[in-house]
Write an enzyme that holds these catalytic residues in place. Structure first.
Site, PDB file in Angstrom:
ATOM      1  N   GLU A  65      10.649  -1.622  -7.910  1.00  0.00           N
ATOM      2  CA  GLU A  65       9.758  -0.569  -7.419  1.00  0.00           C
ATOM      3  C   GLU A  65      10.605   0.661  -7.128  1.00  0.00           C
ATOM      4  OE1 GLU A  65       5.852  -2.359  -5.435  1.00  0.00           O
ATOM      5  OE2 GLU A  65       7.561  -2.443  -4.110  1.00  0.00           O
ATOM      6  N   HIS A 117       1.339   7.524  -0.130  1.00  0.00           N
ATOM      7  CA  HIS A 117       1.573   6.803  -1.383  1.00  0.00           C
ATOM      8  C   HIS A 117       1.205   7.722  -2.526  1.00  0.00           C
ATOM      9  CE1 HIS A 117       1.700   3.833  -4.499  1.00  0.00           C
ATOM     10  NE2 HIS A 117       2.219   2.982  -3.647  1.00  0.00           N
ATOM     11  N   ARG A 177       9.337   7.303  -3.032  1.00  0.00           N
ATOM     12  CA  ARG A 177       7.937   7.732  -2.926  1.00  0.00           C
ATOM     13  C   ARG A 177       7.743   9.183  -2.541  1.00  0.00           C
ATOM     14  NH1 ARG A 177       5.113   2.401  -0.479  1.00  0.00           N
ATOM     15  NH2 ARG A 177       5.458   1.317  -2.419  1.00  0.00           N
ATOM     16  N   HIS A 210      -0.268   6.256   3.728  1.00  0.00           N
ATOM     17  CA  HIS A 210      -0.035   4.871   3.362  1.00  0.00           C
ATOM     18  C   HIS A 210       0.720   4.079   4.421  1.00  0.00           C
ATOM     19  CE1 HIS A 210       0.464   1.479   0.750  1.00  0.00           C
ATOM     20  NE2 HIS A 210       1.767   1.613   0.655  1.00  0.00           N
ATOM     21  N   ARG A 242      10.194   5.013   4.217  1.00  0.00           N
ATOM     22  CA  ARG A 242      10.346   3.577   3.941  1.00  0.00           C
ATOM     23  C   ARG A 242      10.617   3.337   2.459  1.00  0.00           C
ATOM     24  NH1 ARG A 242       5.758  -0.575   2.564  1.00  0.00           N
ATOM     25  NH2 ARG A 242       4.999   1.317   1.606  1.00  0.00           N
TER      26      ARG A 242
HETATM   27  C1  LIG Z   1      -2.901  -1.115   0.162  1.00  0.00           C
HETATM   28  C2  LIG Z   1      -1.556  -1.448   0.757  1.00  0.00           C
HETATM   29  C3  LIG Z   1      -0.550  -1.949  -0.045  1.00  0.00           C
HETATM   30  C4  LIG Z   1       0.692  -2.275   0.495  1.00  0.00           C
HETATM   31  N1  LIG Z   1       1.646  -2.835  -0.308  1.00  0.00           N
HETATM   32  C5  LIG Z   1       2.801  -3.253   0.256  1.00  0.00           C
HETATM   33  C6  LIG Z   1       3.765  -3.968  -0.510  1.00  0.00           C
HETATM   34  O1  LIG Z   1       3.557  -4.243  -1.685  1.00  0.00           O
HETATM   35  N2  LIG Z   1       4.908  -4.369   0.112  1.00  0.00           N
HETATM   36  C7  LIG Z   1       5.160  -4.098   1.423  1.00  0.00           C
HETATM   37  O2  LIG Z   1       6.225  -4.489   1.924  1.00  0.00           O
HETATM   38  N3  LIG Z   1       4.264  -3.436   2.160  1.00  0.00           N
HETATM   39  C8  LIG Z   1       3.088  -3.019   1.623  1.00  0.00           C
HETATM   40  N4  LIG Z   1       2.179  -2.370   2.391  1.00  0.00           N
HETATM   41  C9  LIG Z   1       2.456  -2.186   3.813  1.00  0.00           C
HETATM   42  C10 LIG Z   1       2.302  -3.505   4.522  1.00  0.00           C
HETATM   43  O3  LIG Z   1       1.183  -4.183   3.991  1.00  0.00           O
HETATM   44  C11 LIG Z   1       2.102  -3.312   5.999  1.00  0.00           C
HETATM   45  O4  LIG Z   1       3.056  -2.431   6.526  1.00  0.00           O
HETATM   46  C12 LIG Z   1       2.218  -4.638   6.722  1.00  0.00           C
HETATM   47  O5  LIG Z   1       1.340  -5.578   6.153  1.00  0.00           O
HETATM   48  C13 LIG Z   1       1.907  -4.458   8.176  1.00  0.00           C
HETATM   49  O6  LIG Z   1       1.838  -5.724   8.761  1.00  0.00           O
HETATM   50  P1  LIG Z   1       1.538  -5.820  10.305  1.00  0.00           P
HETATM   51  O7  LIG Z   1       1.499  -7.257  10.641  1.00  0.00           O
HETATM   52  O8  LIG Z   1       2.436  -4.935  11.055  1.00  0.00           O
HETATM   53  O9  LIG Z   1       0.075  -5.157  10.461  1.00  0.00           O
HETATM   54  P2  LIG Z   1      -1.327  -5.488   9.793  1.00  0.00           P
HETATM   55  O10 LIG Z   1      -1.242  -6.448   8.695  1.00  0.00           O
HETATM   56  O11 LIG Z   1      -1.974  -4.173   9.523  1.00  0.00           O
HETATM   57  O12 LIG Z   1      -2.088  -6.197  10.966  1.00  0.00           O
HETATM   58  C14 LIG Z   1      -2.420  -5.493  12.131  1.00  0.00           C
HETATM   59  C15 LIG Z   1      -3.299  -6.365  12.973  1.00  0.00           C
HETATM   60  O13 LIG Z   1      -3.526  -5.795  14.254  1.00  0.00           O
HETATM   61  C16 LIG Z   1      -4.904  -5.873  14.582  1.00  0.00           C
HETATM   62  N5  LIG Z   1      -5.194  -4.823  15.565  1.00  0.00           N
HETATM   63  C17 LIG Z   1      -5.012  -3.495  15.446  1.00  0.00           C
HETATM   64  N6  LIG Z   1      -5.377  -2.884  16.590  1.00  0.00           N
HETATM   65  C18 LIG Z   1      -5.793  -3.851  17.437  1.00  0.00           C
HETATM   66  C19 LIG Z   1      -6.324  -3.853  18.764  1.00  0.00           C
HETATM   67  N7  LIG Z   1      -6.483  -2.734  19.475  1.00  0.00           N
HETATM   68  N8  LIG Z   1      -6.677  -5.025  19.297  1.00  0.00           N
HETATM   69  C20 LIG Z   1      -6.542  -6.190  18.612  1.00  0.00           C
HETATM   70  N9  LIG Z   1      -6.053  -6.252  17.372  1.00  0.00           N
HETATM   71  C21 LIG Z   1      -5.690  -5.092  16.792  1.00  0.00           C
HETATM   72  C22 LIG Z   1      -5.585  -5.709  13.245  1.00  0.00           C
HETATM   73  O14 LIG Z   1      -6.913  -6.143  13.290  1.00  0.00           O
HETATM   74  C23 LIG Z   1      -4.682  -6.584  12.378  1.00  0.00           C
HETATM   75  O15 LIG Z   1      -4.980  -7.939  12.551  1.00  0.00           O
HETATM   76  C24 LIG Z   1       0.931  -2.041   1.860  1.00  0.00           C
HETATM   77  C25 LIG Z   1      -0.071  -1.527   2.669  1.00  0.00           C
HETATM   78  C26 LIG Z   1      -1.318  -1.232   2.136  1.00  0.00           C
HETATM   79  C27 LIG Z   1      -2.389  -0.696   3.032  1.00  0.00           C
END
Ligand SMILES: Cc1cc2nc3c(=O)[nH]c(=O)nc-3n(C[C@H](O)[C@H](O)[C@H](O)COP(=O)(O)OP(=O)(O)OC[C@H]3O[C@@H](n4cnc5c(N)ncnc54)[C@H](O)[C@@H]3O)c2cc1C
Length: 557
Positions: free
Chosen positions: A127, A248, A297, A358, A393
């Site tokens: 990537e 993105h 990016r 993104h 990132r």
């Molecule tokens: C379309 C897309 C494609 C991506 N592709 C990639 C990739 O290929 N590789 C990569 O490394 N990264 C990628 N990313 C980024 C990556 O997916 C995210 O940075 C990562 O998944 C974040 O994980 P997390 O556990 O921090 O948060 P999330 O997976 O966003 O989870 C956050 C959680 O917190 C909960 N939450 C939020 N606020 C509250 C609240 N007030 N009370 C209770 N619960 C709450 C939400 O409901 C959710 O369950 C991508 C992101 C997107 C959107």
């Protein structure tokens, strides 16, 4: 120091107690929960919607780790530092890249199935910004869905782990010494626990994901409203690098009025050889960067935006017609389906694309064990700023960061537990009551915040554009206060709490972006087009003033 501010909300009507409360059920939150359970700690996971409703499940491209032959953590480190444009914390990056391969193996042991070749080895793709093939993927372009499936299955099979879905966490609770002692939350729907309540805990972990919903067009799901950053600011924690929002470059363009979550066309499509072209079919990335379409990016997003300005159009094109139908179907089934659902067939026509918000490179400031500046409050995943991403990132480093630092938080909690350093905490109820209730904006403020931010603090920024955004945001805050004075306050409910969080996070982001008078990483100032290491090779730290306004202070050099 106890929190000086809290969201306006009814007093908790119920209370429950645990050892560790984890907010969020993406890769970061569920990894913490599984690991602290292994150490024998009780844990509760609270999540705003369903368990898999975060960014994690949407991740397409994959997860970066030096797993391939000839690749090393050192090379991964080099690529990460280059993308971070002088602001990465090298120790944090070293931690990420050296512990990353093992963390991916743990994930596989938990049940995540990555794509493998005929020889059984994990397939690796490239990537933007990576000089090697080091991105492991699953289901072709459905990596996040597979990771989420595996982790959700694992947490659901642990009867000792309590999972509270459809629950919005509001604010942190502390004890008299200022140590995290739990949180307040609002459970939606009917059940044993309904409405506003409290969870008492020995430690609190924020894993609330990103804040893409601060902008009109984003790849982030509806739950990504920056709640964790807003909560941390109100709790007195330091937040940093908020100005570094990654846009993105290639998000499916659905028309000028499209709002909210937009479909992503993963970088891996360019990794496999798709070209960015203008309406005449000319590849405009050639000659702009040695990696052409696979440049980092920010470079690609800027080049697309420049082309759009130059040609007066609202999008460019990504051409992958030469892949042929079979490759599209096997390698990118999700993207193919989502394009076709919107009337575009990538097999026969170029895909219209434009940049959209993104990824939040900044967030709640933590050390290498995920500890924030509030004792007992931890953060990991996209809500945190560990120092790994710097000003930008590197693609596919975020899932890895979520995994590695979640494991480190669990290790820290486990060590504290074993050393008898994780005692029960008594909530300082008087301090919680004394915190100033933040007036809630009307639910419509969400769309207005998004409009202001996309116009004033999007891919292109200037002092003038950000002054406009700041003025609009101030007006929204003043309107919320005026409604309280007129005794017509907005109802405390999910929509108004989220609007309050978006407004606070947007205001903080603009304060930092307006102060950083240079262009660096994904922060692009039209009025300061150069990187200025002499003044700006440092972070901006955001905190709340006593009156509840975010203030941004440059870190000592
Ligand atoms: C379309 C897309 C494609 C991506 N592709 C990639 C990739 O290929 N590789 C990569 O490394 N990264 C990628 N990313 C980024 C990556 O997916 C995210 O940075 C990562 O998944 C974040 O994980 P997390 O556990 O921090 O948060 P999330 O997976 O966003 O989870 C956050 C959680 O917190 C909960 N939450 C939020 N606020 C509250 C609240 N007030 N009370 C209770 N619960 C709450 C939400 O409901 C959710 O369950 C991508 C992101 C997107 C959107």
């Amino acid at each position: 120091m106890p929190a000086t501010h809290r969201l306006t909300a009814p007093a908790p009507g119920w209370t429950t107690t645990t050892d560790v409360v984890v907010v969020g059920s993406g890769v970061a939150g569920l990894t913490v929960a599984l690991n602290v359970r292994e150490a024998g700690l009780r844990a509760v996971v609270v999540t705003k919607a369903m368990l898999d409703d975060g960014s994690t499940r949407w991740a397409q491209g994959g997860i970066a780790a030096a797993l391939g032959e000839g690749d090393t953590p050192e090379q991964h480190l080099d690529d990460t530092l280059v993308a971070g444009a002088g602001l990465c914390d090298e120790e944090a990056v070293r931690t990420l890249v050296t512990e990353g391969p093992e963390a991916v193996r743990h994930l596989i042991a938990t049940g995540a199935a990555f794509d493998r070749g005929d020889d059984g080895e994990i397939l690796l793709t490239r990537e933007g910004g990576h000089h090697r093939r080091r991105i492991a993927h699953a289901g072709g372009d459905a990596t996040g869905a597979e990771i989420s499936r595996a982790l959700v299955t694992a947490v659901r099979s642990d009867p000792g782990l309590e999972l509270i879905e459809h629950a919005l966490v509001l604010d942190l609770l502390t004890d008299a010494a200022g140590h995290a002692a739990g949180l307040t939350l609002h459970v939606m729907g009917e059940g044993q626990r309904d409405g506003v309540g409290a969870i008492r805990a020995r430690a609190v972990v924020l894993a609330t994901g990103g804040m893409g919903q601060v902008f009109s067009a984003t790849t982030n799901p509806a739950v990504s409203t920056g709640d964790g950053v807003a909560l941390a600011l109100r709790a007195g924690a330091e937040v940093t690098d908020l100005e570094f929002v990654q846009f993105h470059p290639t998000v499916l363009w659905l028309g000028p009025e499209a709002e909210g979550q937009q479909p992503l066309v993963s970088e891996a499509v360019r990794g496999e050889g798709a070209h960015l072209v203008d309406a005449t079919g000319t590849r405009f990335m050639l000659g702009q960067h040695e990696l052409a379409e696979l440049a980092p990016r920010d470079i690609v997003a800027k080049a697309i935006t420049r082309q759009m300005q130059l040609r007066g159009t609202e999008h460019m094109y990504l051409d992958g017609r030469h892949f042929g139908a079979e490759m599209w179907e096997q390698r990118f089934p999700t993207i193919l389906a989502s394009c076709r659902a919107h009337g575009i067939d990538p097999v026969t026509e170029p895909i219209p694309v434009a940049p959209a918000a993104h990824y939040a490179s900044g967030g709640v400031r933590t050390d290498l064990s995920g500890r924030t500046t509030v004792p007992g409050l931890y953060a990991c995943g996209e809500v945190a700023c560990t120092g790994v991403h710097g000003a930008n990132r590197l693609a596919s480093n975020s899932l890895l960061e979520g995994l590695v630092f979640a494991e480190r938080i669990a290790a820290d909690l486990t060590a504290r537990h074993r050393a008898d350093d994780l005692p029960e905490r008594s909530v300082d109820v008087a301090a919680a009551r004394a915190a100033h209730p933040v007036p809630l904006p009307a639910p419509e403020a969400r769309a207005e915040v998004q409009r202001l931010m996309s116009r004033g603090a999007g891919v292109l920024r200037s002092a003038a554009s950000m002054a406009d955004a700041a003025a609009g945001l101030t007006l929204l805050a003043e309107q919320a206060v005026a409604h309280v004075v007129e005794e017509k306050p907005a109802d405390p409910r999910v929509e108004t709490w989220e609007a309050a969080n978006l407004l606070l996070v947007a205001t903080a982001l603009v304060a930092a972006a307006a102060q950083r008078a240079e262009t660096r990483g994904c922060h692009w100032r039209e009025d300061f087009p150069e990187r200025d290491d002499a003044h700006w090779q440092r972070h901006l730290i955001l905190t709340l003033t006593a009156s509840g306004d975010p203030v941004s202070t440059p870190e000592e050099q």
